[in-house]
Design an enzyme around this catalytic site. Structure first.
Site, mmCIF file in Angstrom:
data_model
loop_
_atom_site.group_PDB
_atom_site.id
_atom_site.type_symbol
_atom_site.label_atom_id
_atom_site.label_comp_id
_atom_site.label_asym_id
_atom_site.label_seq_id
_atom_site.Cartn_x
_atom_site.Cartn_y
_atom_site.Cartn_z
ATOM 1 N N HIS A 178 40.388 40.755 37.267
ATOM 2 C CA HIS A 178 40.165 41.213 38.638
ATOM 3 C C HIS A 178 39.145 42.352 38.643
ATOM 4 O O HIS A 178 38.850 42.929 37.588
ATOM 5 C CB HIS A 178 41.470 41.716 39.277
ATOM 6 C CG HIS A 178 42.001 42.986 38.655
ATOM 7 N ND1 HIS A 178 42.649 43.009 37.437
ATOM 8 C CD2 HIS A 178 41.955 44.269 39.068
ATOM 9 C CE1 HIS A 178 42.992 44.253 37.138
ATOM 10 N NE2 HIS A 178 42.568 45.050 38.115
ATOM 11 N N ASP A 231 38.598 46.037 40.915
ATOM 12 C CA ASP A 231 39.366 46.875 41.837
ATOM 13 C C ASP A 231 38.622 46.959 43.170
ATOM 14 O O ASP A 231 37.411 47.161 43.188
ATOM 15 C CB ASP A 231 39.565 48.278 41.245
ATOM 16 C CG ASP A 231 40.425 48.246 39.979
ATOM 17 O OD1 ASP A 231 41.211 47.291 39.814
ATOM 18 O OD2 ASP A 231 40.300 49.167 39.155
ATOM 19 N N ARG A 234 53.370 48.884 26.711
ATOM 20 C CA ARG A 234 52.178 49.672 27.042
ATOM 21 C C ARG A 234 52.310 50.226 28.453
ATOM 22 O O ARG A 234 52.852 49.555 29.337
ATOM 23 C CB ARG A 234 50.934 48.797 26.949
ATOM 24 C CG ARG A 234 49.686 49.463 27.449
ATOM 25 C CD ARG A 234 48.455 48.602 27.186
ATOM 26 N NE ARG A 234 47.281 49.273 27.676
ATOM 27 C CZ ARG A 234 46.728 49.055 28.861
ATOM 28 N NH1 ARG A 234 47.215 48.139 29.668
ATOM 29 N NH2 ARG A 234 45.669 49.736 29.237
HETATM 30 O O1 LIG Z 1 46.360 48.733 32.498
HETATM 31 C C1 LIG Z 1 45.146 48.711 32.491
HETATM 32 O O2 LIG Z 1 44.469 49.045 31.520
HETATM 33 C C2 LIG Z 1 44.387 48.227 33.707
HETATM 34 C C3 LIG Z 1 45.090 48.514 34.997
HETATM 35 C C4 LIG Z 1 44.331 47.998 36.158
HETATM 36 O O3 LIG Z 1 43.322 47.348 36.015
HETATM 37 C C5 LIG Z 1 44.802 48.243 37.514
HETATM 38 O O4 LIG Z 1 45.873 48.837 37.697
HETATM 39 O O5 LIG Z 1 44.085 47.841 38.457
HETATM 40 FE FE LIG Z 2 42.232 47.130 37.841
#
Ligand SMILES: O=C(O)CCC(=O)C(=O)O
Ligand SMILES: [Fe+2]
Length: 142
Positions: free
Chosen positions: A22, A24, A89
């Site tokens: 995705h 953002d 994680r």
């Molecule tokens: O956890 C990650 O490294 C990416 C998180 C992410 O892309 C998001 O929260 O939009």
């Molecule tokens: Fe993201």
């Protein structure tokens, strides 16, 4: 807005994703990831590259709003999170956006069609918080 992500260990990491591919929708993302690692970014050659966690550091991602705002000069990064076989994680993403009623207008200096990008010209977009994405932008051919 802040989103905290928890990715439990997955016995078959090659078969699942923590977060699918995705970009953002916001302007900027400030991301804190723990030492486990799992953030991957899609390069222009369509290869996924892992972003190695650096202690006490943030990852800054450009989002769709900033891409539109700059008429594509700054690129919104396509990314995903893979999971780890043994370890949980954690990551925390802080999303920066203009107000939900803001109109994003590209500065006139950036409204020039550049032959090397062949990018469409963006006139303006109304921000609809949470819904904005590349496909919502209004584009005009030069
Ligand atoms: O956890 C990650 O490294 C990416 C998180 C992410 O892309 C998001 O929260 O939009
Ligand atoms: Fe993201």
């Amino acid at each position: 807005m802040i989103r905290v992500n928890r990715f439990p260990p997955c016995p078959l990491p090659e078969k699942c994703l923590g977060l699918g591919s995705h970009s953002d929708p916001h302007a900027l993302t400030i991301l804190l990831q723990d030492h486990v690692g799992g953030l991957q970014v899609l390069k222009t050659d369509h290869q996924w590259v892992g972003i190695r966690p650096i202690p006490n550091s943030f990852v800054i991602n450009i989002g769709d709003t900033l891409e539109a705002w700059t008429n594509g000069r700054l690129k919104s990064v396509v990314h995903r999170a893979v999971v780890n076989k043994e370890k949980q994680r954690l990551s925390a993403a802080y999303f920066l956006s203009p107000s939900s009623s803001a109109i994003i207008d590209c500065p006139p200096q950036l409204m020039v069609m550049e032959s090397w990008t062949q990018a469409p010209i963006q006139e303006s977009i109304s921000l609809s918080f949470g819904k904005i994405s590349r496909r919502n932008f209004w584009f005009k051919r030069g």
